[in-house]
Design a protein around this motif. Structure first.
Motif, PDB file in Angstrom:
ATOM      1  N   ASP A  33     -12.700  -4.038  -7.264  1.00  0.00           N
ATOM      2  CA  ASP A  33     -11.675  -3.249  -6.612  1.00  0.00           C
ATOM      3  C   ASP A  33     -10.727  -4.102  -5.917  1.00  0.00           C
ATOM      4  N   GLU A  34     -10.837  -5.267  -6.159  1.00  0.00           N
ATOM      5  CA  GLU A  34      -9.952  -6.336  -5.461  1.00  0.00           C
ATOM      6  C   GLU A  34      -8.599  -6.149  -6.027  1.00  0.00           C
ATOM      7  N   PRO A  35      -7.491  -6.248  -5.372  1.00  0.00           N
ATOM      8  CA  PRO A  35      -6.086  -6.420  -5.832  1.00  0.00           C
ATOM      9  C   PRO A  35      -5.935  -7.633  -6.711  1.00  0.00           C
ATOM     10  N   GLY A  36      -5.466  -7.359  -7.596  1.00  0.00           N
ATOM     11  CA  GLY A  36      -5.003  -8.364  -8.606  1.00  0.00           C
ATOM     12  C   GLY A  36      -6.254  -9.013  -9.432  1.00  0.00           C
TER      13      GLY A  36
ATOM     14  N   ASP B 203      -3.925  -2.004   6.219  1.00  0.00           N
ATOM     15  CA  ASP B 203      -4.295  -3.371   5.740  1.00  0.00           C
ATOM     16  C   ASP B 203      -3.510  -3.599   4.338  1.00  0.00           C
ATOM     17  N   SER B 204      -2.734  -4.497   4.296  1.00  0.00           N
ATOM     18  CA  SER B 204      -1.978  -4.878   3.265  1.00  0.00           C
ATOM     19  C   SER B 204      -2.602  -5.127   2.007  1.00  0.00           C
ATOM     20  N   SER B 205      -3.864  -5.425   2.286  1.00  0.00           N
ATOM     21  CA  SER B 205      -4.054  -5.755   0.732  1.00  0.00           C
ATOM     22  C   SER B 205      -4.555  -4.521  -0.063  1.00  0.00           C
ATOM     23  N   LEU B 206      -4.250  -3.355   0.220  1.00  0.00           N
ATOM     24  CA  LEU B 206      -4.616  -2.221  -0.350  1.00  0.00           C
ATOM     25  C   LEU B 206      -3.838  -2.212  -1.632  1.00  0.00           C
ATOM     26  N   SER B 207      -4.411  -1.918  -2.803  1.00  0.00           N
ATOM     27  CA  SER B 207      -3.806  -2.022  -4.218  1.00  0.00           C
ATOM     28  C   SER B 207      -3.016  -1.195  -4.683  1.00  0.00           C
TER      29      SER B 207
END
Ligand code: ZN
Length: 319
Positions: A233-236, A314-318
């Protein structure tokens, strides 16, 4: 002495039936019915085909016999979409169990597959893939059975989505047409491909976006001989699953989600793609997770809107 023995025996049976929350016989019966059926037609569940209609009949029949409540005086929500220049009618199937609060948790599993597709749909049609996703539907049916006997805190809406294989069409249509209900929805729990695994691992995907869910699911594999693993689930990340099943439609609508799935083990073209021991353990673990999430989500988490706003900041949302 004899009566004492009988009493102890009754206690043990009572404890065992309470502890064993998922009926393993019914679980396998449901998955087998959805993958073969007496005529074999139910195994072919491509959207809009005869096999799909038979599967719908089976699933809504199970909804009815368990007393699942209808949302709009019906279990069936038809919709239309275009796939490879062909107009197809899909049908989402849903019903609910009333909780003690007004908020909703939506539990979902797509029931369509690629087998039995007409020629225009392409070459993927050889895939049987019982784990994708008769396994998720059967586990969802097991949850309905349990929650009918144990009233949840939240209203639980159970949805068997159609058209997932053609681009998440069922869940997209549902989300677009359910804005009022989604305002009161705090979580989507999606099940897709839980019938077998590599190394007895069940993945819970979505805790990167919603880390507070972690504590409510990380121990549910204990005693089930399976491990709960977070990730995908981690972006990228190379193998990110966030957008690969119906949880994406909820994530796009800013509804928190958790997705349970596996790296399937076995020949995807084989006729049998379910590992009964793992499947039962996974269904049991997901039921436990759902019980925890339903019970504690308001205790451990801020209110719905604050939670969504906080996590989405949270800007890490994908997305
Ligand atoms: Zn699937």
């Amino acid at each position: 002495m004899k009566s004492l023995t009988l009493f102890i025996l009754a206690l043990i049976i009572g404890y065992a039936s309470n502890a064993q929350s998922v009926d393993s016989v019914q679980l396998m019966k449901d998955v087998k019915s959805l993958t073969s059926g007496e005529s074999g037609v139910l195994g072919n569940r491509f959207t809009g085909t005869r096999g799909s209609w038979k599967a719908q009949f089976y699933i809504t029949g199970r909804f009815g016999e368990m007393g699942l409540q209808q949302l709009y005086n019906t279990y069936s929500q038809p919709f239309f979409f275009y796939y490879k220049n062909h107009k197809i009618m899909g049908t989402n199937l849903m019903g609910y169990i009333k909780g003690k609060t007004n908020n909703w948790i939506i539990i979902s599993a797509h029931y369509d597959n690629l087998k039995g597709a007409p020629a225009y749909a392409g070459t993927d049609t050889v895939f049987v893939r019982h784990g994708d996703n008769a396994s998720g539907v059967a586990a969802m049916l097991a949850m309905i059975s349990w929650f009918k006997m144990h009233q949840p805190q939240h209203n639980l809406l159970f949805v068997a989505f159609d058209g997932e294989q053609e681009g998440l069409m069922g869940s997209k249509t549902f989300v677009q047409g359910s804005k009022a209900l989604l305002k009161e929805t705090i979580l989507n729990i999606n099940l897709d491909q839980i019938g077998s695994s590599v190394n007895n691992t069940l993945f819970a995907c979505g805790t990167h976006q919603y880390p507070k869910l972690k504590s409510l699911v990380e121990t549910v594999g204990d005693g089930q001989n399976i491990s709960i693993t977070f990730g995908h689930d981690e972006p990228g990340a190379k193998d990110n699953w966030v957008s690969q099943s119906d949880q994406r439609s909820f994530n796009d609508a800013l509804i928190p989600f958790i997705y349970f799935g596996t790296v399937e083990n076995g020949d995807p073209t084989g006729s049998e793609h379910i590992d009964p021991a793992f499947f039962y353990s996974a269904a049991q673990a997901i039921l436990k997770a759902t019980i925890n999430l339903d019970k504690y989500i308001n205790v451990n988490l801020p209110s719905k809107n604050k939670w969504i706003m906080k996590e989405n900041s949270d800007s890490s949302l994908s997305r």
